[in-house]
Design an enzyme around this catalytic site. Sequence first.
Site, PDB file in Angstrom:
ATOM      1  N   TYR A  37     -15.071 -10.844   0.891  1.00 41.37           N
ATOM      2  CA  TYR A  37     -15.737  -9.551   0.658  1.00 41.37           C
ATOM      3  C   TYR A  37     -16.995  -9.737  -0.185  1.00 41.37           C
ATOM      4  O   TYR A  37     -18.017  -9.076   0.041  1.00 41.37           O
ATOM      5  CB  TYR A  37     -14.783  -8.572  -0.035  1.00 41.37           C
ATOM      6  N   ARG A  76       0.815  -1.220   0.000  1.00 40.52           N
ATOM      7  CA  ARG A  76       0.000   0.000   0.000  1.00 40.52           C
ATOM      8  C   ARG A  76       0.848   1.269   0.000  1.00 40.52           C
ATOM      9  O   ARG A  76       0.482   2.267   0.622  1.00 40.52           O
ATOM     10  CB  ARG A  76      -0.960   0.022   1.204  1.00 40.52           C
ATOM     11  N   ASP A 136      -7.123  -2.334  -6.946  1.00 38.58           N
ATOM     12  CA  ASP A 136      -7.608  -2.908  -5.694  1.00 38.58           C
ATOM     13  C   ASP A 136      -8.011  -4.353  -5.954  1.00 38.58           C
ATOM     14  O   ASP A 136      -8.377  -4.698  -7.077  1.00 38.58           O
ATOM     15  CB  ASP A 136      -8.802  -2.123  -5.151  1.00 38.58           C
ATOM     16  N   ARG A 153      -6.643  11.546  -6.217  1.00 39.29           N
ATOM     17  CA  ARG A 153      -7.906  10.852  -5.963  1.00 39.29           C
ATOM     18  C   ARG A 153      -9.065  11.836  -6.107  1.00 39.29           C
ATOM     19  O   ARG A 153     -10.107  11.501  -6.686  1.00 39.29           O
ATOM     20  CB  ARG A 153      -7.897  10.251  -4.559  1.00 39.29           C
ATOM     21  N   ARG A 212      -3.385   7.075   0.991  1.00 37.00           N
ATOM     22  CA  ARG A 212      -3.862   8.303   1.631  1.00 37.00           C
ATOM     23  C   ARG A 212      -2.855   9.017   2.521  1.00 37.00           C
ATOM     24  O   ARG A 212      -3.052  10.165   2.885  1.00 37.00           O
ATOM     25  CB  ARG A 212      -5.135   8.002   2.435  1.00 37.00           C
TER      26      ARG A 212
HETATM   27  O1  1CP Z   1      -0.091  -1.302  -2.484  1.00 35.36           O
HETATM   28  C1  1CP Z   1      -0.405  -0.378  -3.266  1.00 35.36           C
HETATM   29  O2  1CP Z   1       0.058   0.768  -3.208  1.00 35.36           O
HETATM   30  C2  1CP Z   1      -1.342  -0.705  -4.428  1.00 35.36           C
HETATM   31  C3  1CP Z   1      -2.710  -0.511  -4.221  1.00 35.36           C
HETATM   32  C4  1CP Z   1      -3.607  -1.403  -3.370  1.00 35.36           C
HETATM   33  C5  1CP Z   1      -3.542  -2.778  -3.061  1.00 35.36           C
HETATM   34  C6  1CP Z   1      -2.432  -3.763  -3.387  1.00 35.36           C
HETATM   35  C7  1CP Z   1      -4.803  -0.916  -2.815  1.00 35.36           C
HETATM   36  C8  1CP Z   1      -5.262   0.476  -2.905  1.00 35.36           C
HETATM   37  N1  1CP Z   1      -5.477  -1.969  -2.245  1.00 35.36           N
HETATM   38  C9  1CP Z   1      -4.718  -3.118  -2.359  1.00 35.36           C
HETATM   39  C10 1CP Z   1      -5.047  -4.468  -1.911  1.00 35.36           C
HETATM   40  C11 1CP Z   1      -6.219  -4.678  -1.003  1.00 35.36           C
HETATM   41  N2  1CP Z   1      -7.451  -4.080  -1.030  1.00 35.36           N
HETATM   42  C12 1CP Z   1      -6.246  -5.669   0.004  1.00 35.36           C
HETATM   43  C13 1CP Z   1      -5.118  -6.638   0.287  1.00 35.36           C
HETATM   44  C14 1CP Z   1      -4.020  -6.048   1.053  1.00 35.36           C
HETATM   45  C15 1CP Z   1      -4.305  -5.597   2.464  1.00 35.36           C
HETATM   46  O3  1CP Z   1      -4.761  -6.419   3.282  1.00 35.36           O
HETATM   47  O4  1CP Z   1      -4.041  -4.423   2.758  1.00 35.36           O
HETATM   48  C16 1CP Z   1      -7.508  -5.623   0.609  1.00 35.36           C
HETATM   49  C17 1CP Z   1      -8.010  -6.478   1.746  1.00 35.36           C
HETATM   50  C18 1CP Z   1      -8.265  -4.621  -0.043  1.00 35.36           C
HETATM   51  C19 1CP Z   1      -9.685  -4.251   0.200  1.00 35.36           C
HETATM   52  C20 1CP Z   1      -9.830  -2.823   0.506  1.00 35.36           C
HETATM   53  N3  1CP Z   1      -9.717  -1.849  -0.434  1.00 35.36           N
HETATM   54  C21 1CP Z   1      -9.998  -2.212   1.762  1.00 35.36           C
HETATM   55  C22 1CP Z   1     -10.129  -2.937   3.104  1.00 35.36           C
HETATM   56  C23 1CP Z   1     -11.546  -3.068   3.483  1.00 35.36           C
HETATM   57  C24 1CP Z   1     -11.782  -3.793   4.812  1.00 35.36           C
HETATM   58  O5  1CP Z   1     -12.461  -3.190   5.634  1.00 35.36           O
HETATM   59  O6  1CP Z   1     -11.333  -4.932   4.998  1.00 35.36           O
HETATM   60  C25 1CP Z   1     -10.028  -0.825   1.553  1.00 35.36           C
HETATM   61  C26 1CP Z   1     -10.219   0.252   2.572  1.00 35.36           C
HETATM   62  C27 1CP Z   1      -9.827  -0.617   0.158  1.00 35.36           C
HETATM   63  C28 1CP Z   1      -9.712   0.697  -0.560  1.00 35.36           C
HETATM   64  C29 1CP Z   1      -8.342   1.057  -0.973  1.00 35.36           C
HETATM   65  N4  1CP Z   1      -7.543   0.278  -1.787  1.00 35.36           N
HETATM   66  C30 1CP Z   1      -6.359   0.924  -2.033  1.00 35.36           C
HETATM   67  C31 1CP Z   1      -6.416   2.194  -1.341  1.00 35.36           C
HETATM   68  C32 1CP Z   1      -5.336   3.243  -1.381  1.00 35.36           C
HETATM   69  C33 1CP Z   1      -7.656   2.254  -0.679  1.00 35.36           C
HETATM   70  C34 1CP Z   1      -8.173   3.416   0.140  1.00 35.36           C
HETATM   71  C35 1CP Z   1      -9.258   4.064  -0.661  1.00 35.36           C
HETATM   72  C36 1CP Z   1      -9.221   5.542  -0.715  1.00 35.36           C
HETATM   73  O7  1CP Z   1      -8.364   6.167  -1.364  1.00 35.36           O
HETATM   74  O8  1CP Z   1     -10.149   6.110  -0.127  1.00 35.36           O
END
Ligand code: 1CP
Length: 351
Positions: A157, A31, A81, A44, A35
């Site tokens: 999910y 990640r 994502d 964004r 943010r």
């Molecule tokens: O790593 C990077 O920079 C690349 C981008 C990336 C990756 C690899 C994002 C951007 N998400 C992910 C993978 C991801 N997404 C995972 C696996 C890794 C981990 O456990 O962290 C999971 C579980 C998600 C699902 C997801 N997407 C969540 C979690 C939800 C939950 O409550 O369990 C969330 C909050 C997101 C949104 C998201 N994805 C990525 C970002 C930067 C964000 C935040 C959104 C925003 O900008 O508001």
Amino acid sequence: MQKSETTTIERRFLAPFHGKAVSPPPIWLMRQAGRYLPEYRATRAEAGGFLNLCYTPKLAAEVTLQPIRRYGFDAAILFSDILVVPDALGQQLTFAEGEGPRLDPVRDVADLGRLAVSNTASKYALVWETVQRLRQDLPKETALIGFCGAPWTVATYMVQGEGSTDQAKARLWAYRDPAGFQALIDLLVETSITYLDGQVKAGADVLQIFDTWAGSLPDDQFDRWVVEPTKAIRAALKTKHPNVPVIGFPRGAGPMAGWYVSETGVNGIGCDTATPPWVMSEAFEDEDVVVQGNLDPLLLVSGGAQMDERIDEILEEMDGKRFIFNLGHGIVPETPPEHVAQLVARVRAGV
Ligand code: 1CP
């Protein structure tokens, strides 16, 4: 042939996958785009929403490059994502500002009728275009990581309809109706292979499979829903792209991590925050695998001497091993960007 030989040498990130320990170890952070960076928040906002950002190749490439410009990480990870896959299959998905994902849940085999691999082409094409742009825009020494969520984690999910602490709905479906749940997993295996294959063809050097919720399953279920699907994806990609390494991240696998590595055939194992450094160093010695991990993302928030000490401990424990420095889970939005700079400087200074 000659081209791939040149790139292998130029990208030190790939050296451990070619059997070579490098010191200091290559570094990237899960990640790493997100943010905590003001420039991410600006892009964004320009995209007008998270999914728009994922599906606008120019902007998705831009946010991928932002942490590379700031910190010079050894690898960039495609900005997307894991939930792009259910979205592309036809499951309704939204990301409201300040909230997690919301999906129209699939709860049984009948609900699967709403989803189809044939729906995915136009959305996957946008992600692949992002990869293509990145390969052109990245410094040639920076490796590019493509990724997907593992079928089990993506399914949690899809079934729950949102994030959860216990993944209860997916577990219950898997326990009550394994044949039905298998149909969902098979669909995800098939489409994940297509999705990753396209990322490699577009220019990804390495792939990571995120299994964030692997640790919520007992051993027999872990075998069926974590190990078997990952093994199938890994095997299919090996046939298509034998030289492209795959890193698995079975978060929470604990004592099942060694078994995960030997059964799935992944080339890299992402260790989570709870894995002791001595376990990272010793547990995979008999496996032909690169170890990646595992600083606590909250130590990166707190910073200071405690962070430095733990970085040094990890570096010392992994010195001389085929190792990639990373966090034990994704970076959190509260992270001060200057702590990331301090981490990179400390790792680059070596043991
Ligand atoms: O790593 C990077 O920079 C690349 C981008 C990336 C990756 C690899 C994002 C951007 N998400 C992910 C993978 C991801 N997404 C995972 C696996 C890794 C981990 O456990 O962290 C999971 C579980 C998600 C699902 C997801 N997407 C969540 C979690 C939800 C939950 O409550 O369990 C969330 C909050 C997101 C949104 C998201 N994805 C990525 C970002 C930067 C964000 C935040 C959104 C925003 O900008 O508001």
